[in-house]
Motif scaffolding. Structure first.
Motif, PDB file in Angstrom:
ATOM      1  N   GLN A 278       2.313   0.155  -6.445  1.00 22.62           N
ATOM      2  CA  GLN A 278       0.931   0.588  -6.607  1.00 22.62           C
ATOM      3  C   GLN A 278       0.181   0.551  -5.275  1.00 22.62           C
ATOM      4  OE1 GLN A 278      -1.309  -1.742  -9.422  1.00 22.62           O
ATOM      5  NE2 GLN A 278      -3.037  -0.344  -9.450  1.00 22.62           N
ATOM      6  N   LYS A 279       0.404  -0.505  -4.513  1.00 19.15           N
ATOM      7  CA  LYS A 279      -0.221  -0.620  -3.188  1.00 19.15           C
ATOM      8  C   LYS A 279       0.206   0.513  -2.271  1.00 19.15           C
ATOM      9  CE  LYS A 279      -2.520  -4.684  -2.311  1.00 19.15           C
ATOM     10  NZ  LYS A 279      -3.680  -4.891  -1.416  1.00 19.15           N
ATOM     11  N   ALA A 280       1.425   0.999  -2.472  1.00 19.56           N
ATOM     12  CA  ALA A 280       1.969   2.058  -1.620  1.00 19.56           C
ATOM     13  C   ALA A 280       1.590   3.450  -2.116  1.00 19.56           C
ATOM     14  CB  ALA A 280       3.485   1.933  -1.545  1.00 19.56           C
ATOM     15  N   GLY A 281       0.640   3.525  -3.027  1.00 14.38           N
ATOM     16  CA  GLY A 281       0.211   4.824  -3.531  1.00 14.38           C
ATOM     17  C   GLY A 281       1.100   5.377  -4.610  1.00 14.38           C
ATOM     18  N   GLY A 282       1.920   4.523  -5.210  1.00 10.20           N
ATOM     19  CA  GLY A 282       2.775   4.951  -6.307  1.00 10.20           C
ATOM     20  C   GLY A 282       4.051   5.646  -5.890  1.00 10.20           C
ATOM     21  N   ASP A 283       4.328   5.693  -4.597  1.00  9.03           N
ATOM     22  CA  ASP A 283       5.505   6.419  -4.101  1.00  9.03           C
ATOM     23  C   ASP A 283       6.222   5.573  -3.061  1.00  9.03           C
ATOM     24  OD1 ASP A 283       7.423   8.183  -3.245  1.00  9.03           O
ATOM     25  OD2 ASP A 283       6.041   9.828  -2.796  1.00  9.03           O
ATOM     26  N   VAL A 284       7.423   5.107  -3.399  1.00  2.00           N
ATOM     27  CA  VAL A 284       8.165   4.255  -2.474  1.00  2.00           C
ATOM     28  C   VAL A 284       8.529   5.000  -1.192  1.00  2.00           C
ATOM     29  CG1 VAL A 284      10.476   4.799  -3.355  1.00  2.00           C
ATOM     30  CG2 VAL A 284      10.020   2.528  -2.389  1.00  2.00           C
ATOM     31  N   ARG A 285       8.536   6.321  -1.259  1.00  2.00           N
ATOM     32  CA  ARG A 285       8.848   7.108  -0.059  1.00  2.00           C
ATOM     33  C   ARG A 285       7.820   6.864   1.047  1.00  2.00           C
ATOM     34  NH1 ARG A 285      12.409  11.207   1.093  1.00  2.00           N
ATOM     35  NH2 ARG A 285      11.781  12.675   2.733  1.00  2.00           N
ATOM     36  N   ASN A 286       6.593   6.529   0.681  1.00  2.00           N
ATOM     37  CA  ASN A 286       5.583   6.210   1.695  1.00  2.00           C
ATOM     38  C   ASN A 286       6.024   5.023   2.546  1.00  2.00           C
ATOM     39  OD1 ASN A 286       3.898   8.268   0.767  1.00  2.00           O
ATOM     40  ND2 ASN A 286       2.812   6.911  -0.649  1.00  2.00           N
ATOM     41  N   LEU A 287       6.619   4.025   1.898  1.00  2.00           N
ATOM     42  CA  LEU A 287       7.105   2.855   2.628  1.00  2.00           C
ATOM     43  C   LEU A 287       8.332   3.204   3.463  1.00  2.00           C
ATOM     44  CD1 LEU A 287       6.742   0.115  -0.146  1.00  2.00           C
ATOM     45  CD2 LEU A 287       5.214   0.553   1.789  1.00  2.00           C
ATOM     46  N   GLU A 288       9.208   4.059   2.936  1.00  2.00           N
ATOM     47  CA  GLU A 288      10.385   4.491   3.690  1.00  2.00           C
ATOM     48  C   GLU A 288       9.970   5.223   4.962  1.00  2.00           C
ATOM     49  OE1 GLU A 288      13.354   5.110  -0.171  1.00  2.00           O
ATOM     50  OE2 GLU A 288      12.673   6.831   0.991  1.00  2.00           O
ATOM     51  N   LEU A 289       9.011   6.125   4.829  1.00  2.00           N
ATOM     52  CA  LEU A 289       8.540   6.880   5.992  1.00  2.00           C
ATOM     53  C   LEU A 289       7.943   5.949   7.040  1.00  2.00           C
ATOM     54  CD1 LEU A 289       6.904   9.899   4.133  1.00  2.00           C
ATOM     55  CD2 LEU A 289       8.858  10.029   5.701  1.00  2.00           C
ATOM     56  N   ALA A 290       7.153   4.978   6.595  1.00  2.00           N
ATOM     57  CA  ALA A 290       6.526   4.042   7.530  1.00  2.00           C
ATOM     58  C   ALA A 290       7.574   3.178   8.226  1.00  2.00           C
ATOM     59  CB  ALA A 290       5.513   3.169   6.800  1.00  2.00           C
ATOM     60  N   ALA A 291       8.587   2.742   7.473  1.00  2.00           N
ATOM     61  CA  ALA A 291       9.631   1.900   8.045  1.00  2.00           C
ATOM     62  C   ALA A 291      10.446   2.659   9.086  1.00  2.00           C
ATOM     63  CB  ALA A 291      10.543   1.363   6.945  1.00  2.00           C
TER      64      ALA A 291
END
Length: 332
Positions: A278-291
């Protein structure tokens, strides 16, 4: 091709190196010639038949593993032809198959790799890196912060130390044994301490003087985490994302009652699962892109512990016995 297959739930020895048919990509999919595959503690739990964030395999035999990097060598029907021949990394999600020389994944899960980012490092960031940045959504770090990182020589711990130092925080890294402690110090921790020594909390207090910890990143639970939480001052934050000290199947996170939290004047929060997403905007891909962006920029540098693919059982044993430093990666 060769792959690691699990024919029966149980010990690491049940992982066998076999010759199998190469998978064929379906519509919208690609096949990756795997150069590196990630190994996670969750893989060991699933190997034993335990459930967790991912269900145990419904059918055996199965090829474990959900993180791969390599070169696209085949396309399914309707897949963008520009992917062919590109170096990529992907998290396979609910479908395993990573412990192999070739793996199939939906093209929507792919990330192209910059030339200077290695496949092993990319595998570390697509799983461990995304989790690290997910955890860090819950902590505002700056020059006034004092961060305590148990398991600081592990995959997530290594990245937490780097991120906190980049933010200007004072970082206390805990690790088990002289070799791991030395690696934590080399990684930039202001103080690296062996949590196997009974006086380690006293060493931390002597180092901090009048200061107290502001955040504990807890992936271990048990006595080590409780002692780390005792270092927190009023307003401190205890972030829970694991409990490895109790073993893969039987461990429990360190928890506190509301009365205990009020008496300590701290906050304790579990940050895995839906709350992180939820913190990541509902999309785990947002965290993958940032990483992956952090790896590309060099601001986060994952540590990897490689094993040959055929030695997957050895990799599992080492991970379960805490005999590894950094992210465990299999190399075909």
């Amino acid at each position: 091709m060769h792959a690691i297959r699990l024919h029966a739930f149980g010990p690491a020895e049940n992982l066998t190196y076999e010759e199998v048919e190469a998978p064929v990509p379906g519509p919208g999919q690609v096949r990756i010639a795997v150069a590196a595959a990630g190994v996670h503690l969750l893989d060991a739990a699933l190997r034993m038949g335990h459930t967790g964030p991912f269900p145990a395999p419904a059918e055996l035999p199965t090829v474990p593993g959900r993180e791969v990097a390599g070169t696209v060598d085949a396309l399914g029907e309707g897949t963008d032809a520009s992917w062919l021949g590109r170096r990529v990394v992907a998290h396979l999600g609910m479908a395993p198959g990573g412990y192999a020389e070739k793996a199939v994944v939906d093209a929507t899960k792919l990330h192209a790799l910059a030339d200077h980012v290695g496949e092993a490092e990319a595998v570390a960031m697509i799983g461990t890196g995304r989790t690290t940045l997910g955890i860090l959504q819950f902590a505002e770090l700056g020059p006034e912060s004092v961060a305590v990182v148990p398991a600081a020589a592990g995959g997530i711990g290594t990245l937490l130390v780097q991120y906190a130092k980049n933010a200007g925080a004072t970082v206390i890294g805990l690790a088990g044994g002289p070799e791991k402690v030395a690696r934590v110090a080399e990684n930039g921790a202001d103080l690296a301490v062996d949590y196997k020594l009974p006086d380690w909390p006293d060493q931390v207090r002597a180092f901090l003087g009048s200061r107290t910890a502001t955040v504990v990143f807890d992936s271990v639970g048990g006595d080590t985490a409780r002692a780390a939480v005792d270092l927190l001052g009023k307003g401190g934050l205890h972030l829970v994302f694991g409990w490895s000290s109790g073993g893969i199947a039987d461990g429990e996170p360190l928890t506190f009652t509301e009365e205990e939290l009020a008496a300590k004047g701290i906050t304790s929060e579990s940050v895995l699962g839906p709350v992180m997403l939820q913190k990541a905007g509902g999309d785990v891909r947002n965290l993958e892109l940032a990483a992956l962006a952090a790896a590309t920029a060099g601001t986060l540098r994952p540590a990897v512990h490689p094993f040959p693919l055929r030695n997957a059982a050895e990799a599992h044993r080492a991970l379960e016995s805490r005999g590894t430093i950094g992210k465990v990666v299999l190399i075909p």
